[in-house]
Design an enzyme around this catalytic site. Structure first.
Site, mmCIF file in Angstrom:
data_model
loop_
_atom_site.group_PDB
_atom_site.id
_atom_site.type_symbol
_atom_site.label_atom_id
_atom_site.label_comp_id
_atom_site.label_asym_id
_atom_site.label_seq_id
_atom_site.Cartn_x
_atom_site.Cartn_y
_atom_site.Cartn_z
ATOM 1 N N HIS A 87 35.523 -85.866 17.735
ATOM 2 C CA HIS A 87 34.292 -86.835 17.475
ATOM 3 C C HIS A 87 33.624 -85.777 16.213
ATOM 4 C CE1 HIS A 87 33.164 -84.141 21.022
ATOM 5 N NE2 HIS A 87 31.903 -84.197 20.354
ATOM 6 N N ASN B 268 32.030 -80.085 16.724
ATOM 7 C CA ASN B 268 32.200 -78.872 17.636
ATOM 8 C C ASN B 268 33.527 -78.941 18.104
ATOM 9 O OD1 ASN B 268 29.394 -78.645 17.299
ATOM 10 N ND2 ASN B 268 28.789 -79.912 19.002
ATOM 11 N N HIS C 137 29.712 -85.439 14.738
ATOM 12 C CA HIS C 137 28.481 -85.889 14.789
ATOM 13 C C HIS C 137 27.920 -86.147 13.603
ATOM 14 C CE1 HIS C 137 27.812 -84.028 18.872
ATOM 15 N NE2 HIS C 137 28.791 -83.429 18.561
ATOM 16 N N ASP D 141 24.445 -91.191 19.859
ATOM 17 C CA ASP D 141 24.654 -90.341 20.873
ATOM 18 C C ASP D 141 23.403 -90.434 22.048
ATOM 19 O OD1 ASP D 141 25.805 -87.015 20.828
ATOM 20 O OD2 ASP D 141 24.155 -87.640 22.458
ATOM 21 N N GLY E 266 31.017 -75.205 21.225
ATOM 22 C CA GLY E 266 30.101 -76.036 21.937
ATOM 23 C C GLY E 266 30.580 -77.449 22.263
ATOM 24 N N GLN E 267 31.658 -77.787 22.330
ATOM 25 C CA GLN E 267 32.511 -78.938 22.671
ATOM 26 C C GLN E 267 32.573 -79.258 23.867
ATOM 27 O OE1 GLN E 267 36.576 -79.555 21.218
ATOM 28 N NE2 GLN E 267 36.316 -81.492 21.270
ATOM 29 N N SER E 268 31.877 -80.385 24.381
ATOM 30 C CA SER E 268 31.803 -80.905 25.922
ATOM 31 C C SER E 268 32.656 -81.861 26.168
ATOM 32 C CB SER E 268 30.526 -81.243 26.093
ATOM 33 O OG SER E 268 29.878 -82.256 25.396
HETATM 34 P P1 AMP Z 1 30.157 -82.176 21.825
HETATM 35 O O1 AMP Z 1 29.150 -81.445 22.797
HETATM 36 O O2 AMP Z 1 30.377 -81.623 20.454
HETATM 37 O O3 AMP Z 1 31.542 -82.387 22.519
HETATM 38 O O4 AMP Z 1 29.462 -83.596 21.845
HETATM 39 C C1 AMP Z 1 29.489 -84.587 22.949
HETATM 40 C C2 AMP Z 1 28.531 -85.474 22.680
HETATM 41 O O5 AMP Z 1 28.656 -86.689 23.439
HETATM 42 C C3 AMP Z 1 26.978 -85.131 23.213
HETATM 43 O O6 AMP Z 1 26.096 -84.712 21.901
HETATM 44 C C4 AMP Z 1 26.684 -85.718 24.087
HETATM 45 O O7 AMP Z 1 25.221 -86.156 24.285
HETATM 46 C C5 AMP Z 1 27.402 -87.132 23.800
HETATM 47 N N1 AMP Z 1 27.542 -88.044 24.988
HETATM 48 C C6 AMP Z 1 28.086 -87.714 26.200
HETATM 49 N N2 AMP Z 1 28.298 -88.960 26.832
HETATM 50 C C7 AMP Z 1 27.757 -90.178 26.012
HETATM 51 C C8 AMP Z 1 27.649 -91.382 26.137
HETATM 52 N N3 AMP Z 1 28.156 -91.991 27.504
HETATM 53 N N4 AMP Z 1 27.288 -92.141 25.282
HETATM 54 C C9 AMP Z 1 26.729 -91.317 23.961
HETATM 55 N N5 AMP Z 1 26.944 -90.316 23.755
HETATM 56 C C10 AMP Z 1 27.594 -89.328 24.985
#
Ligand code: AMP
Length: 109
Positions: free
Chosen positions: A95, A82, A97, A30, A88-90
């Site tokens: 995916h 998430n 973690h 990450d 909290g999914q972004s």
């Molecule tokens: P979530 O918030 O559960 O959707 O997790 C998305 C994750 O992707 C977050 O922990 C971010 O830090 C991670 N993330 C976003 N962009 C990148 C990237 N380019 N390389 C690695 N991790 C990333």
């Protein structure tokens, strides 16, 4: 499925620190780690909501995540998915973690 930053990582259009890959999934560190070990495991084929049709892929992703957790975090680890805004999914590409390398608090925020 929406185009996401993970699609670009899969296609190698942006760099990632890849720690494992096979024909089904990809695992990379990450970019904003929340623990000494913070790996994301993603299926190459994106899906937002897992259905029975995704069971084989999801099972494989979970097995790889747990294997990486055992390898990298001998003291124990946590797998997190998430989901949705309140979860909290972004990034809308499923995916897992893999978090570990320190004692993790509970409950999460
Ligand atoms: P979530 O918030 O559960 O959707 O997790 C998305 C994750 O992707 C977050 O922990 C971010 O830090 C991670 N993330 C976003 N962009 C990148 C990237 N380019 N390389 C690695 N991790 C990333």
């Amino acid at each position: 499925m929406p185009e996401t930053i993970f699609s670009k990582i899969i296609r190698r259009e942006i760099a990632a620190d890849i720690v494992y890959e096979d024909e089904v999934c990809l695992a990379f560190n990450d970019v904003a780690p929340q623990a000494p070990v913070h790996i994301l495991v993603i299926p190459r084929e994106p899906f937002e909501d897992a259905t029975q049709a995704d069971a084989t892929t999801l099972g494989h992703v979970m097995e790889v995540a747990a294997r990486l957790g055992r390898e990298k975090c001998p003291g124990g680890f946590r797998l997190v998915a998430n989901t949705g805004a309140d979860g909290g999914q972004s990034v809308p590409h499923l995916h897992i973690h893999v978090l570990g390398g320190r004692a993790l608090g509970w409950p999460p925020g």
